[in-house]
Design an enzyme around this catalytic site. Sequence first.
Site, mmCIF file in Angstrom:
data_model
loop_
_atom_site.group_PDB
_atom_site.id
_atom_site.type_symbol
_atom_site.label_atom_id
_atom_site.label_comp_id
_atom_site.label_asym_id
_atom_site.label_seq_id
_atom_site.Cartn_x
_atom_site.Cartn_y
_atom_site.Cartn_z
ATOM 1 N N MET A 32 37.086 42.554 53.311
ATOM 2 C CA MET A 32 36.572 43.224 54.511
ATOM 3 C C MET A 32 37.749 43.821 55.283
ATOM 4 O O MET A 32 37.660 44.044 56.490
ATOM 5 C CB MET A 32 35.789 42.247 55.378
ATOM 6 C CG MET A 32 34.538 41.728 54.651
ATOM 7 S SD MET A 32 33.229 41.181 55.741
ATOM 8 C CE MET A 32 34.015 39.813 56.545
ATOM 9 N N GLY A 38 47.101 36.525 51.706
ATOM 10 C CA GLY A 38 46.073 35.916 50.851
ATOM 11 C C GLY A 38 45.401 36.988 49.992
ATOM 12 O O GLY A 38 45.244 36.842 48.775
ATOM 13 N N HIS A 39 45.000 38.100 50.644
ATOM 14 C CA HIS A 39 44.385 39.203 49.884
ATOM 15 C C HIS A 39 45.379 39.766 48.875
ATOM 16 O O HIS A 39 45.012 40.086 47.745
ATOM 17 C CB HIS A 39 43.979 40.338 50.829
ATOM 18 C CG HIS A 39 42.939 39.978 51.835
ATOM 19 N ND1 HIS A 39 43.207 39.889 53.182
ATOM 20 C CD2 HIS A 39 41.628 39.679 51.697
ATOM 21 C CE1 HIS A 39 42.105 39.570 53.829
ATOM 22 N NE2 HIS A 39 41.131 39.434 52.953
ATOM 23 N N GLN A 63 26.506 39.993 56.776
ATOM 24 C CA GLN A 63 26.968 38.607 56.676
ATOM 25 C C GLN A 63 27.448 38.032 58.006
ATOM 26 O O GLN A 63 27.965 36.925 58.046
ATOM 27 C CB GLN A 63 28.037 38.478 55.599
ATOM 28 C CG GLN A 63 29.381 39.115 55.911
ATOM 29 C CD GLN A 63 30.316 39.044 54.727
ATOM 30 O OE1 GLN A 63 30.169 39.794 53.773
ATOM 31 N NE2 GLN A 63 31.287 38.138 54.761
ATOM 32 N N GLN A 155 31.774 30.184 49.430
ATOM 33 C CA GLN A 155 31.491 31.579 49.039
ATOM 34 C C GLN A 155 31.790 31.792 47.554
ATOM 35 O O GLN A 155 31.017 32.441 46.835
ATOM 36 C CB GLN A 155 32.341 32.530 49.889
ATOM 37 C CG GLN A 155 32.373 33.959 49.375
ATOM 38 C CD GLN A 155 33.104 34.900 50.293
ATOM 39 O OE1 GLN A 155 32.550 35.315 51.308
ATOM 40 N NE2 GLN A 155 34.327 35.261 49.970
ATOM 41 N N VAL A 178 46.275 30.755 50.235
ATOM 42 C CA VAL A 178 47.664 31.005 50.652
ATOM 43 C C VAL A 178 47.798 30.489 52.091
ATOM 44 O O VAL A 178 46.907 30.717 52.923
ATOM 45 C CB VAL A 178 48.006 32.507 50.568
ATOM 46 C CG1 VAL A 178 49.434 32.770 51.031
ATOM 47 C CG2 VAL A 178 47.811 33.005 49.137
#
Length: 283
Positions: A32, A38-39, A63, A155, A178
């Site tokens: 998003m 982390g991404h 969501q 998720q 992470v």
Amino acid sequence: MSTPILRRLDALRALTAQWRKGGETVAVVPTMGALHEGHLSLVRAAKSGADRVIVTIFVNPKQFNSAEDLANYPRTEEQDARKLAPFAVDAVYAPTPDQIYPEGFATNVSVSGVSEGLCGAHRPGHFDGVATVVTKLFLQTSADRAYFGEKDFQQLQVVKRLARDLDIAVEVVGCPTVREADGLALSSRNVRLSPEARAKAPALHAAMTRAAERLGSGADPETALAEARAAILEGGYAEVEYLELRAEDGLAPLAAPDRPARLLAAAWLDGIRLIDNIQIQPA
Ligand code: PAF
């Protein structure tokens, strides 16, 4: 040079059709936006798992439980593009809302079982929103592999379940959480913490780590969880929404870690809801 951003499904399909013709494999990293390390770790994993990598950026209204949370969600597309530039991904797909939810959109993907309890109990409709958008992104990108962080452990289970149940030919790959040096799990929501709250935030992971160690070495689960709750609150959190022991596979509630298990939590700090989870290593 940054990768051009595709807004339309037909442009994405034209590109993936070319790749497919050349026999290339495709990985997708659904996000998003508000990208953090982390991404980027997911992008790195995706790059080594397929010939072509698509990063999707779509703040999915379905969501969010509250209009306020949706409005406050960070939108940082230019910065995101800059962060992705060194990775030279093959496409950034940031569709306009109508490309995901065209007028008259009437379909809902709902996964039972793993979506119940934990975040599912506190965010009604959240996992239907996630499952619906992820199904669309899988079908739109026709990816062979999809990368998700274990930070959102429930998720990840929902996404794995829907891919299996709907025979979507995508391998769902979970990647480790992470963390900052002080243990705080990276999250797009962390940027909303005040400096004071940011200093308190690691208390969640610290308490969970201690509880996981104690559970792994055979401590009484009720006592270990009660102590962890108390430590999180003493650490400055306003509320512990849940702190639960669940089976790693299928997320069934566990009275004791008598099989591979996870400790999962959501807690509120400074008006921000943070989640985390940790594996229990049996002694
Ligand atoms: O984890 C997220 O960022 C979102 O839930 C996802 C998987 C991109 C679906 O909107």
